[in-house]
Design a protein around this motif. Structure first.
Motif, PDB file in Angstrom:
ATOM      1  N   VAL A 136      16.946   9.932  40.602  1.00 11.17           N
ATOM      2  CA  VAL A 136      17.434   8.914  39.673  1.00 11.17           C
ATOM      3  C   VAL A 136      16.412   8.613  38.586  1.00 11.17           C
ATOM      4  O   VAL A 136      16.745   8.547  37.401  1.00 11.17           O
ATOM      5  CB  VAL A 136      17.838   7.632  40.431  1.00 11.17           C
ATOM      6  CG1 VAL A 136      18.287   6.557  39.461  1.00 11.17           C
ATOM      7  CG2 VAL A 136      18.944   7.940  41.432  1.00 11.17           C
ATOM      8  N   GLY A 137      15.150   8.444  38.952  1.00 11.65           N
ATOM      9  CA  GLY A 137      14.128   8.055  37.991  1.00 11.65           C
ATOM     10  C   GLY A 137      13.990   8.982  36.804  1.00 11.65           C
ATOM     11  O   GLY A 137      13.714   8.548  35.685  1.00 11.65           O
ATOM     12  N   ALA A 138      14.198  10.262  37.026  1.00 14.85           N
ATOM     13  CA  ALA A 138      14.053  11.245  35.952  1.00 14.85           C
ATOM     14  C   ALA A 138      15.158  11.136  34.904  1.00 14.85           C
ATOM     15  O   ALA A 138      15.012  11.663  33.799  1.00 14.85           O
ATOM     16  CB  ALA A 138      14.042  12.656  36.543  1.00 14.85           C
ATOM     17  N   HIS A 139      16.251  10.449  35.238  1.00 15.24           N
ATOM     18  CA  HIS A 139      17.414  10.411  34.351  1.00 15.24           C
ATOM     19  C   HIS A 139      17.719   9.035  33.761  1.00 15.24           C
ATOM     20  O   HIS A 139      18.787   8.843  33.186  1.00 15.24           O
ATOM     21  CB  HIS A 139      18.644  10.927  35.106  1.00 15.24           C
ATOM     22  CG  HIS A 139      18.467  12.311  35.622  1.00 15.24           C
ATOM     23  ND1 HIS A 139      18.476  13.426  34.824  1.00 15.24           N
ATOM     24  CD2 HIS A 139      18.244  12.752  36.894  1.00 15.24           C
ATOM     25  CE1 HIS A 139      18.269  14.505  35.563  1.00 15.24           C
ATOM     26  NE2 HIS A 139      18.131  14.125  36.818  1.00 15.24           N
ATOM     27  N   VAL A 140      16.806   8.084  33.921  1.00 17.21           N
ATOM     28  CA  VAL A 140      17.066   6.733  33.404  1.00 17.21           C
ATOM     29  C   VAL A 140      16.143   6.389  32.235  1.00 17.21           C
ATOM     30  O   VAL A 140      15.938   5.216  31.935  1.00 17.21           O
ATOM     31  CB  VAL A 140      16.952   5.659  34.518  1.00 17.21           C
ATOM     32  CG1 VAL A 140      18.043   5.840  35.553  1.00 17.21           C
ATOM     33  CG2 VAL A 140      15.574   5.638  35.119  1.00 17.21           C
ATOM     34  N   ASP A 141      15.593   7.418  31.584  1.00 20.14           N
ATOM     35  CA  ASP A 141      14.690   7.221  30.455  1.00 20.14           C
ATOM     36  C   ASP A 141      13.530   6.301  30.839  1.00 20.14           C
ATOM     37  O   ASP A 141      13.330   5.236  30.246  1.00 20.14           O
ATOM     38  CB  ASP A 141      15.458   6.652  29.254  1.00 20.14           C
ATOM     39  CG  ASP A 141      14.620   6.639  27.984  1.00 20.14           C
ATOM     40  OD1 ASP A 141      13.715   7.492  27.852  1.00 20.14           O
ATOM     41  OD2 ASP A 141      14.849   5.758  27.145  1.00 20.14           O
ATOM     42  N   PRO A 142      12.731   6.732  31.838  1.00 20.62           N
ATOM     43  CA  PRO A 142      11.639   5.873  32.287  1.00 20.62           C
ATOM     44  C   PRO A 142      10.585   5.695  31.200  1.00 20.62           C
ATOM     45  O   PRO A 142      10.370   6.593  30.380  1.00 20.62           O
ATOM     46  CB  PRO A 142      11.061   6.631  33.486  1.00 20.62           C
ATOM     47  CG  PRO A 142      11.409   8.049  33.230  1.00 20.62           C
ATOM     48  CD  PRO A 142      12.730   8.026  32.513  1.00 20.62           C
ATOM     49  N   GLU A 153      -5.580   5.209  35.122  1.00 17.37           N
ATOM     50  CA  GLU A 153      -5.587   6.512  35.793  1.00 17.37           C
ATOM     51  C   GLU A 153      -4.465   7.431  35.323  1.00 17.37           C
ATOM     52  O   GLU A 153      -4.617   8.637  35.299  1.00 17.37           O
ATOM     53  CB  GLU A 153      -5.449   6.342  37.316  1.00 17.37           C
ATOM     54  CG  GLU A 153      -6.503   5.509  37.976  1.00 17.37           C
ATOM     55  CD  GLU A 153      -6.116   4.038  38.043  1.00 17.37           C
ATOM     56  OE1 GLU A 153      -4.935   3.723  38.263  1.00 17.37           O
ATOM     57  OE2 GLU A 153      -7.009   3.205  37.863  1.00 17.37           O
ATOM     58  N   ASP A 154      -3.330   6.882  34.980  1.00 16.92           N
ATOM     59  CA  ASP A 154      -2.133   7.694  34.729  1.00 16.92           C
ATOM     60  C   ASP A 154      -1.554   7.440  33.343  1.00 16.92           C
ATOM     61  O   ASP A 154      -0.509   6.823  33.199  1.00 16.92           O
ATOM     62  CB  ASP A 154      -1.052   7.386  35.775  1.00 16.92           C
ATOM     63  CG  ASP A 154      -1.473   7.734  37.173  1.00 16.92           C
ATOM     64  OD1 ASP A 154      -2.067   8.795  37.349  1.00 16.92           O
ATOM     65  OD2 ASP A 154      -1.197   6.934  38.086  1.00 16.92           O
ATOM     66  N   ARG A 155      -2.170   7.910  32.332  1.00 19.42           N
ATOM     67  CA  ARG A 155      -1.613   7.755  30.985  1.00 19.42           C
ATOM     68  C   ARG A 155      -0.589   8.861  30.720  1.00 19.42           C
ATOM     69  O   ARG A 155      -0.813  10.019  31.011  1.00 19.42           O
ATOM     70  CB  ARG A 155      -2.712   7.807  29.948  1.00 19.42           C
ATOM     71  CG  ARG A 155      -3.650   6.638  30.072  1.00 19.42           C
ATOM     72  CD  ARG A 155      -4.244   6.308  28.723  1.00 19.42           C
ATOM     73  NE  ARG A 155      -5.164   5.190  28.866  1.00 19.42           N
ATOM     74  CZ  ARG A 155      -4.794   3.928  28.744  1.00 19.42           C
ATOM     75  NH1 ARG A 155      -3.550   3.626  28.498  1.00 19.42           N
ATOM     76  NH2 ARG A 155      -5.675   2.966  28.879  1.00 19.42           N
ATOM     77  N   GLY A 156       0.544   8.459  30.199  1.00 24.77           N
ATOM     78  CA  GLY A 156       1.556   9.432  29.818  1.00 24.77           C
ATOM     79  C   GLY A 156       2.493   9.854  30.930  1.00 24.77           C
ATOM     80  O   GLY A 156       3.426  10.594  30.687  1.00 24.77           O
TER      81      GLY A 156
END
Length: 190
Positions: A121-127, A134-137
């Motif tokens: 789901v997360g990949a398809h909801v325009d996150p 630590e996690d840019r981008g």
């Protein structure tokens, strides 16, 4: 029989009626385990947040199992061997993705490799992009904090159910999605 009360011929009638009723109920329950209920599609959901959406949208069309209990940490949650087997025999697996369910990810991948349809789901909801030091981008897996992204999630789950569940009643799926979407939009407006 009450203490001191004389036994009446019908005093045990409820017990005589209860046994056949209980036996019939047990027979129906056993038949349900191997009959129509066993033939229902089975959707496995990794997180309880997506589990709530899935149960409300697809629950009337399939058996829904949510792996993660309330208050579990999705980053450290792991599943049992039985739950891993359940993933690989599901009709559909709904998962958050985007690295959220670290302890479950490889089991979802194994199910997908075994031919089980999965919905990340997360990949398809325009996150939105995660902006920690630590996690840019990287996409933020916590999309459920945004009501509009959850509206998208509701629609994605309804579409996956229509595509993957045998004999799904698409009108019922759409009605469930509309009801849940309305609640999320009302929350967003509030």
């Amino acid at each position: 029989v009450l203490m001191g009360a004389p036994a009446h011929p019908r005093a045990h009638a409820p017990m005589r009626l209860l046994f056949p009723a209980a036996a019939s109920a047990a027979a129906l329950a056993l038949t349900g385990c191997t009959g129509e209920a066993g033939d229902r599609d089975h959707v496995v959901v990794t997180t309880n947040i997506l589990g709530d959406v899935t149960e409300n949208v697809l629950g009337g069309q399939a058996e829904v199992t949510v792996l993660m209990p309330p208050d579990a940490d999705p980053h450290s949650f792991e599943i049992s061997a039985q739950e891993a087997a359940l993933l690989e025999s599901a009709s559909l697996v709904v998962h958050n993705g985007l690295g959220l369910e670290e302890g479950v990810e490889h089991h979802v991948s194994a199910a997908e490799e075994a031919g089980v349809p999965t919905l990340e789901v997360g990949a398809h909801v325009d996150p939105i992009d995660y902006t920690s030091d630590e996690d840019r981008g990287e996409p933020d897996p916590h999309f459920w904090t945004d009501a509009q992204r959850m509206v998208s999630a509701v629609d994605l789950i309804a579409e996956a159910g229509a595509d993957e569940l045998d004999g799904a009643d698409t009108d019922a799926l759409q009605a469930g999605a509309e009801d849940y979407r309305s609640e999320v939009e009302e929350l967003d407006a509030w």
